[in-house]
Design an enzyme around this catalytic site. Structure first.
Site, PDB file in Angstrom:
ATOM      1  N   THR A 127    -107.716 -29.616  -1.247  1.00  0.00           N
ATOM      2  CA  THR A 127    -107.815 -28.681  -2.370  1.00  0.00           C
ATOM      3  C   THR A 127    -108.326 -27.328  -1.859  1.00  0.00           C
ATOM      4  OG1 THR A 127    -108.282 -30.494  -3.879  1.00  0.00           O
ATOM      5  CG2 THR A 127    -108.904 -28.303  -4.628  1.00  0.00           C
ATOM      6  N   ASP A 138    -106.899 -30.894   4.918  1.00  0.00           N
ATOM      7  CA  ASP A 138    -107.673 -30.067   3.985  1.00  0.00           C
ATOM      8  C   ASP A 138    -108.296 -28.890   4.729  1.00  0.00           C
ATOM      9  OD1 ASP A 138    -108.877 -29.216   1.643  1.00  0.00           O
ATOM     10  OD2 ASP A 138    -110.052 -31.039   1.317  1.00  0.00           O
ATOM     11  N   GLY A 139    -108.795 -27.923   3.991  1.00  0.00           N
ATOM     12  CA  GLY A 139    -109.552 -26.808   4.557  1.00  0.00           C
ATOM     13  C   GLY A 139    -111.023 -27.167   4.639  1.00  0.00           C
ATOM     14  N   GLY A 195    -116.518 -28.610  -0.203  1.00  0.00           N
ATOM     15  CA  GLY A 195    -116.871 -28.942  -1.575  1.00  0.00           C
ATOM     16  C   GLY A 195    -117.348 -27.800  -2.433  1.00  0.00           C
ATOM     17  N   GLU A 228    -112.348 -35.912  -2.105  1.00  0.00           N
ATOM     18  CA  GLU A 228    -112.094 -35.351  -0.767  1.00  0.00           C
ATOM     19  C   GLU A 228    -112.725 -36.231   0.313  1.00  0.00           C
ATOM     20  OE1 GLU A 228    -113.325 -31.246  -0.646  1.00  0.00           O
ATOM     21  OE2 GLU A 228    -111.783 -30.630  -2.058  1.00  0.00           O
TER      22      GLU A 228
HETATM   23  C1  5RP Z   1    -112.781 -27.548  -1.704  1.00  0.00           C
HETATM   24  C2  5RP Z   1    -112.920 -27.385  -0.225  1.00  0.00           C
HETATM   25  C3  5RP Z   1    -111.999 -26.400   0.432  1.00  0.00           C
HETATM   26  O1  5RP Z   1    -111.309 -27.045   1.446  1.00  0.00           O
HETATM   27  C4  5RP Z   1    -112.825 -25.279   0.989  1.00  0.00           C
HETATM   28  O2  5RP Z   1    -113.544 -24.663  -0.069  1.00  0.00           O
HETATM   29  C5  5RP Z   1    -111.928 -24.227   1.690  1.00  0.00           C
HETATM   30  O3  5RP Z   1    -111.164 -23.545   0.759  1.00  0.00           O
HETATM   31  P1  5RP Z   1    -110.117 -22.418   1.187  1.00  0.00           P
HETATM   32  O4  5RP Z   1    -109.036 -23.095   1.938  1.00  0.00           O
HETATM   33  O5  5RP Z   1    -109.653 -21.847  -0.129  1.00  0.00           O
HETATM   34  O6  5RP Z   1    -110.845 -21.412   2.039  1.00  0.00           O
HETATM   35  O7  5RP Z   1    -113.726 -27.998   0.436  1.00  0.00           O
HETATM   36  O8  5RP Z   1    -113.739 -28.473  -2.174  1.00  0.00           O
END
Ligand code: 5RP
Length: 223
Positions: A25, A81-82, A95, A103
């Site tokens: 996400t 994920d990021g 998070g 996650e």
């Molecule tokens: C969400 C997360 C996202 O992976 C984290 O916030 C990174 O977001 P982005 O890719 O928009 O920089 O942990 O809970």
């Protein structure tokens, strides 16, 4: 292509036919969903996906990816994920969204956990830039806050509109700053042992590869 799109494209090219893929996400995970959907559409890549949030579910469905619910899975090949912060030992902070519980379940259950970042996410110490999100059973939030304060931490209830922000798992979040002398292993243990804590944002010993996009190149780091 910007760095987020480049690292997402790179990860998507490494997905093999028949894999079960967990979708993270956030803005980087969104780029991965788009890149994977493109391969599914244009190369007939067969994948099954599972999303870590409602927003990623909608994104994946609109992009035409085959989706199953988390409750239908007994295993998955890879979770992508990021992250908000990445320490040199590949401990992560995650998070800042509302989907921490899903996650971490997916990151732990997957055979592989791929983390997609740009260099701005690299830190010397977890918690350097952001407080650590601690997701808590709503009825226990004040007792957990007291427990965290007793350990020298500074928790703040995350607010949204007129009340507490509620996560997709029905929890509330204490964004918590810890004494920087406390090692992440000790913070991880403390949070894992505190009754009422549903989950928290330190992802330790979970990442199998961190992909870092910078200046048109992708660096891969493994523990
Ligand atoms: C969400 C997360 C996202 O992976 C984290 O916030 C990174 O977001 P982005 O890719 O928009 O920089 O942990 O809970």
């Amino acid at each position: 292509m910007n760095d987020k799109q480049r690292v997402a494209h790179h990860a998507a090219t490494q997905i093999r036919d028949g894999m079960i893929v967990g979708l993270g996400t956030g803005s980087t995970a969104d780029c991965f969903i788009e890149a994977l959907a493109r391969r599914h559409r244009e190369e007939n890549l067969r994948v099954t996906t599972v999303a870590s949030s409602l927003i990623s579910t909608v994104k994946a469905r609109n992009a035409g990816l085959p989706l199953v619910g988390l409750e239908q899975l007994t295993r998955l090949d890879v979770y992508v994920d990021g992250a908000d912060e990445v320490a040199p030992d590949l401990t992560l902070l995650k998070g800042r969204g509302q989907d921490l519980v899903r996650e971490k379940i997916l990151a732990r259950a997957a055979d592989l956990f791929w983390v997609l970042v740009d260099p701005s996410k690299q830190v010397d110490r977890i918690g350097e830039r952001f407080p650590i999100p601690v997701e808590v059973m709503p009825f226990a939030w004040q007792l957990v806050r007291t427990g965290l304060e007793a350990a020298g931490a500074h928790p703040e209830l995350r607010l949204k509109d007129a009340g507490a922000a509620v996560t997709s798992a029905g929890g509330v979040v204490l964004d918590t700053r810890f004494d920087e002398k406390l090692p992440p292993t000790a913070v991880d243990r403390l949070l894992n042992d505190l009754p009422g804590v549903l989950e928290h944002g330190i992802f330790r010993e979970l990442a199998s590869t961190v992909f870092i996009a910078a200046d048109g190149r992708i660096e891969e780091r493994r523990p």
